[in-house]
Motif scaffolding. Structure first.
Motif, PDB file in Angstrom:
ATOM      1  N   LYS A  27     -21.068  20.882  13.791  1.00 46.05           N
ATOM      2  CA  LYS A  27     -20.183  20.254  14.785  1.00 46.05           C
ATOM      3  C   LYS A  27     -20.979  19.663  15.949  1.00 46.05           C
ATOM      4  CE  LYS A  27     -17.796  24.006  15.508  1.00 46.05           C
ATOM      5  NZ  LYS A  27     -18.512  24.887  14.551  1.00 46.05           N
ATOM      6  N   LEU A  41     -23.119  16.704  15.005  1.00 39.81           N
ATOM      7  CA  LEU A  41     -22.286  15.510  14.834  1.00 39.81           C
ATOM      8  C   LEU A  41     -21.991  14.865  16.180  1.00 39.81           C
ATOM      9  CD1 LEU A  41     -20.469  13.696  13.015  1.00 39.81           C
ATOM     10  CD2 LEU A  41     -18.633  15.372  13.388  1.00 39.81           C
ATOM     11  N   VAL A  77     -14.331  20.168  10.841  1.00 44.15           N
ATOM     12  CA  VAL A  77     -15.628  19.919  10.217  1.00 44.15           C
ATOM     13  C   VAL A  77     -15.957  21.016   9.208  1.00 44.15           C
ATOM     14  CG1 VAL A  77     -18.096  19.575  10.654  1.00 44.15           C
ATOM     15  CG2 VAL A  77     -16.406  18.764  12.327  1.00 44.15           C
ATOM     16  N   THR A 106     -20.033  17.349   6.575  1.00 45.63           N
ATOM     17  CA  THR A 106     -21.352  17.016   7.118  1.00 45.63           C
ATOM     18  C   THR A 106     -22.460  17.342   6.107  1.00 45.63           C
ATOM     19  OG1 THR A 106     -21.521  19.216   8.107  1.00 45.63           O
ATOM     20  CG2 THR A 106     -20.580  17.473   9.475  1.00 45.63           C
TER      21      THR A 106
END
Length: 262
Positions: A64, A67, A130, A164
Motif C-alpha cells: 500500500k 503504491l 490492495v 500489486t
C-alpha cells in the motif's frame, strides 16, 4: 501524518480508460457534458477548489505504502517499513484546466490498527483495496476489507481492487491470479487493476483514473447543488410575491370611511 508537496501537477484532459473494460462496473467513458461546460466556461471558481478523500486499505505488506509513494513522490523504497496507524498525502491535479486535490489516506494493515482505520472510511469518496498478486490469501481477505468499508461508510464510494507486485509474478501465476481477482471484483462491484510500484507499470494511469472519476462526480454534484439552490431561491421569491403583508390603500381608506360614518 504528512502532506505531499506534489512532485508534478497532473494535467488531465481525456477521461482515462479502465485497466480492463470487462473488469469494471463503471461504464462512464468521458467527463459529463455539464462538467466539461462548467470547466470550459471558467466558472469553476464560483464552486471553489474541490477535494476528494481516497482511503487505501489491505493486508500488511501488500504494498500500500509503496503504491502511494510511487505515485505521489515518484520513489520506490524496497526497505519495507510498516505504516503506523494512518498516513496521508495530498496530490494536486489539473483536470480540464481546473484545480483538483486528491487526499490519499494510507492505512496500516495490522489487526491492532483496524479500529483506527475504520474511522477514516467516513467521508471517503474512493476506497482502494490492495492485495499482493503473489499471495492468494491477501486476495481472499479483500472481502473482509470490503465488508469493513461497507459497515463504516454512510455514502456510496468508488471501489477499486488493486493487485500489486506484478513485476515479480510469473506469467502463468499472474493469469491465474488475475482471473480470480476479476471474479472477485465483479462480486464486490469493484474495478480491478494490476500494477507494479517497482517499475511504475499502470500506477500513474490508475491514479489519474481515480482522480478523474472523483472529479467528475464531485463537480457534477456541486453544480447540481448550486442549481438546486438557485431554483429554491426563485421559488421562495415567487411565493413571497404572492403574499402581501401591507393592506391595499383603497381598502384602508374604505375602513376609515366606514368607521367615521358609524
Amino acid at each position: 501524518m504528512s502532506s505531499s508537496k506534489g512532485v508534478n501537477d497532473r494535467s488531465i484532459s481525456l477521461f482515462p480508460e479502465p485497466y480492463r473494460p470487462d473488469a469494471t462496473p463503471y461504464k462512464v467513458k468521458d467527463f459529463h457534458a455539464s462538467v466539461r461546460n462548467l470547466a470550459s466556461s471558467n466558472k469553476t471558481g464560483s464552486i471553489g477548489l474541490q477535494m476528494s478523500k481516497c482511503i487505501v486499505v489491505g493486508d500488511v505488506a501488500v504494498g500500500k505504502t509503496c503504491l502511494v509513494n510511487r505515485f505521489c513522490n515518484e520513489v520506490f523504497d524496497k526497505d519495507y517499513k510498516a505504516t503506523i496507524g494512518v498516513d496521508f498525502e495530498v496530490e494536486r491535479f489539473e483536470i480540464l484546466n481546473t484545480p483538483f486535490n486528491l487526499q490519499i489516506w494510507d492505512t496500516a494493515g495490522q489487526e491492532r490498527f483496524k479500529c483506527i482505520a475504520a474511522a477514516y472510511y467516513r467521508g471517503a469518496h474512493v476506497v482502494i483495496i490492495v492485495f499482493d498478486l503473489t499471495d492468494k490469501f491477501t486476495l481472499e481477505h479483500a472481502e473482509v476489507w470490503h465488508a469493513e468499508a461497507v459497515k463504516e461508510m454512510k455514502e456510496a464510494a468508488f471501489l477499486f481492487l488493486v493487485g500489486t507486485k506484478k513485476d515479480i509474478c510469473e506469467e502463468r501465476e499472474f493469469k491465474e491470479m488475475e482471473e480470480k481477482a476479476v471474479k472477485l471484483a465483479k462480486k464486490l462491484d469493484a474495478e480491478f487493476w494490476a500494477v507494479s510500484s517497482l517499475t511504475n507499470e499502470n500506477v500513474e494511469h490508475f491514479f489519474c483514473r481515480v482522480a478523474s472519476m472523483a472529479f467528475n462526480d464531485v463537480m457534477k454534484k456541486s453544480q447540481e447543488d448550486e442549481t438546486d439552490g438557485k431554483a429554491t431561491k426563485k421559488v421562495i421569491a415567487a411565493d413571497s410575491s404572492l403574499i402581501s403583508l401591507k393592506p391595499e390603500t383603497g381598502a384602508k381608506d374604505d375602513e376609515k370611511k366606514s368607521c367615521c360614518s358609524s
